[in-house]
Design an enzyme around this catalytic site. Sequence first.
Site, mmCIF file in Angstrom:
data_model
loop_
_atom_site.group_PDB
_atom_site.id
_atom_site.type_symbol
_atom_site.label_atom_id
_atom_site.label_comp_id
_atom_site.label_asym_id
_atom_site.label_seq_id
_atom_site.Cartn_x
_atom_site.Cartn_y
_atom_site.Cartn_z
ATOM 1 N N CYS A 245 -7.435 -0.815 14.804
ATOM 2 C CA CYS A 245 -7.769 -1.309 13.468
ATOM 3 C C CYS A 245 -6.458 -1.710 12.817
ATOM 4 O O CYS A 245 -5.429 -1.083 13.040
ATOM 5 C CB CYS A 245 -8.419 -0.173 12.682
ATOM 6 N N ASP B 168 -4.880 2.902 13.061
ATOM 7 C CA ASP B 168 -4.839 1.882 12.012
ATOM 8 C C ASP B 168 -3.413 1.368 11.813
ATOM 9 O O ASP B 168 -2.439 1.967 12.284
ATOM 10 C CB ASP B 168 -5.377 2.501 10.711
ATOM 11 N N ASP C 21 -12.668 -5.135 7.357
ATOM 12 C CA ASP C 21 -13.012 -4.150 6.326
ATOM 13 C C ASP C 21 -14.213 -4.622 5.511
ATOM 14 O O ASP C 21 -14.774 -3.866 4.734
ATOM 15 C CB ASP C 21 -11.822 -3.927 5.375
ATOM 16 N N ARG D 230 0.849 -1.198 0.000
ATOM 17 C CA ARG D 230 0.000 0.000 0.000
ATOM 18 C C ARG D 230 0.887 1.251 0.000
ATOM 19 O O ARG D 230 0.584 2.250 0.656
ATOM 20 C CB ARG D 230 -0.935 0.005 1.213
HETATM 21 C C1 GLA Z 1 -7.912 0.547 6.526
HETATM 22 C C2 GLA Z 1 -9.089 0.497 7.471
HETATM 23 C C3 GLA Z 1 -10.271 1.177 6.838
HETATM 24 C C4 GLA Z 1 -9.910 2.603 6.502
HETATM 25 C C5 GLA Z 1 -8.685 2.627 5.600
HETATM 26 C C6 GLA Z 1 -8.209 4.039 5.388
HETATM 27 O O1 GLA Z 1 -8.134 -0.239 5.411
HETATM 28 O O2 GLA Z 1 -9.390 -0.818 7.821
HETATM 29 O O3 GLA Z 1 -11.383 1.145 7.705
HETATM 30 O O4 GLA Z 1 -9.664 3.315 7.685
HETATM 31 O O5 GLA Z 1 -7.623 1.881 6.149
HETATM 32 O O6 GLA Z 1 -7.111 4.094 4.551
#
Ligand code: GLA
Length: 695
Positions: A498, A451, A520, A416
């Site tokens: 997360c 995250d 997600d 990513r």
């Molecule tokens: C991750 C999280 C999502 C969102 C994206 C943002 O994938 O799980 O919920 O916050 O990042 O980039």
Amino acid sequence: MPILIREKYWILETAQTAYAFGVTPRGRLVHSYWGARLPFPEDYPIPHDTDGWASFNGPGHALPEEYPAYAGPNYGEPCLKATFADGVRDTVLQFVDTEITTGELPEVRVTLRDVAYPLAVVLCYRVHAQHDLIERWVELTNTGTTPVTLERVWSALWRLPWGEEYRLSHVFGRWFEEWQLRREVLQPGVKVKESRRITTSHNASPWFAIDRGNADEDQGAVWFGVLAWGGNWKLAAEVTESGATRLGIGLNDWDFAWRLMPGETFTTPASLAGYTANGFGAASRTLHDYAREHLPHGQRLHPVLYNSWEAVFFDVNEASQMAVAELAAGMGVELFVMDDGWFHRRDLDNAGLGDWWPDARKFPNGIKPLIERVNALGMDFGLWLEPEMVNPDSDLYRAHPDWVIHFPTRARTEMRNQLILNLGRTDVQDYLIALLDKLLTEHNITFIKWDMNRNVSEPGWPDAPGDARELWVRYVQGVYRVWGTLARRHPQVLWQSCSGGGGRVDYGMLRLVDQFWVSDNTEATARLGIQEGFSQIMPAITMESQVTHMGQPLMSLPFRFHVSMMGVLGISDDLLKWSEVDLATGAEMIALYKEIRPIVQLGDQYRLLSAQGQDFTAMQYVSKDRTEGVLFAFRVHIPEPARIPPIYLRGLKPNAHYAIDGFDGVRSGAAWMHTGLHLELKNGESTVRRIRAVS
Ligand code: GLA
């Protein structure tokens, strides 16, 4: 009194269970019992010695040692493997003494020492009597003058009653498909579950439930537990050739080493475990009760939230967020969370991570005006961060390219478009603490979604202070330090963990966070199974669940709401595109959720009809005083003619009387639980029924 002591023999009793171990006449520390609490101290088996069998199976191999180290003819999975300064690689532990602390959470600390080398190993036990859980961890101290290298150091070995066949329940998955439950009979050999990703991982969870193959949700002996650690972990369930079944759990020893310097102590993460005679449902509820009681913010109800991600992805700005905030507040949302896209030069996933200040194009006056507007609308404000990461295209990376995890001679694999900051480094930790502290001090922020969107690669640490393989542990300790410091300085902040969905969910994170982003995947039918798997381990109050457009137009808006109302309700969809009817439905659903929220978030959860692999599913929650409940049922797609299974409620007082929405009459709890409810749902329909005790 939960701890009964005889000469070198300890019985740890909880309300319903007991765990016993002690020193044999020949001085070995062995395990003797784990199961139901027995009426009298003399009921518990006394530890005894064994001579082993034939020249190939010495006593060290056959004894049910409480914490076996690799030493002598010991071929099972050890808990401890160490190398001493002169190259000796076995550890012969001898019992030294015990220290006992009584009080609300009694503790037993058993000290062992190597017979010749300077290593003290303290086995620590904490008794959570009311929760029917035993917590174990280990503290190792170098008492000499030369380093000791630890190569494996597990938190506990949990032993099952000898000589029987067992089944292991565990969860597996991947990104977008977490929390899939499997049950498998353990065969001779070792079944390993682990993470090598520097996080807990989407792929497996440091959780286990073991039964004799005959338990179900309501009955049967189940031994279960977790490891409280958000990094590399390992669980090894071993069935030996002599009929023992044991489960070791702790830090992953893969690529691990820790140089324990003279005078230093290494403390392992804790493993919590319990026993119940009442099946997998009771095992989950035991963990749920413990988890809820240990949430950083206690058992306060968690707010209904809006999140911008599935609505607009990176495309947030002051005007659009203010417009959406108005609609969210109108529906009854209590917390407005701005996800990714708000910070410096963040338009896509290829830039910005590391530069945690508002993007001047999207928020020319910073994010204060938006926060003030959100607050004026009666909502709290929350923000997304991914502190452990950098994009190479960021001011932070340009200034500190060496701050990332890397091997100098290898390419730095991006995932990513991002690299991982080495949070094992104290300078990186201090930088993040200062930067994020400023952000939280200067803004009225009461929620952070933290995250972590990739796993590790090229796990190098040039100039590491100790062995570079300490990275795996020092990184997680660094995360805990940064996060813990911020949490202490900003106690008003509710934190969510997360990691691209459910990649970092565990009882270690639970000491810092109040809720998790579970997956997600927010498509409602997939979510039913994912959420059910999550419920094996964590309570509903920690399970953030959002209504999105994913999977549209298949499942109706009420169906999607009902799915998300089984945890902490949220919405992540572009409200500017919702019709008046949708907004009214949303408002109605949120109002209903607020009524049932105390039961869902603080009550007992019962998995009535499993969602994993089935198209008709039901979940029930009951208040702790059993006066109120709520039943959720969902029919996904069952071809006609359909045979819809009856629903047997759980957890009601048998002799109390209850009424249930949509059903005539008042009946006893026993009647509702034993005669079965029939719900006529069409394909794609769902229902929420309140259950109320009537006097
Ligand atoms: C991750 C999280 C999502 C969102 C994206 C943002 O994938 O799980 O919920 O916050 O990042 O980039």
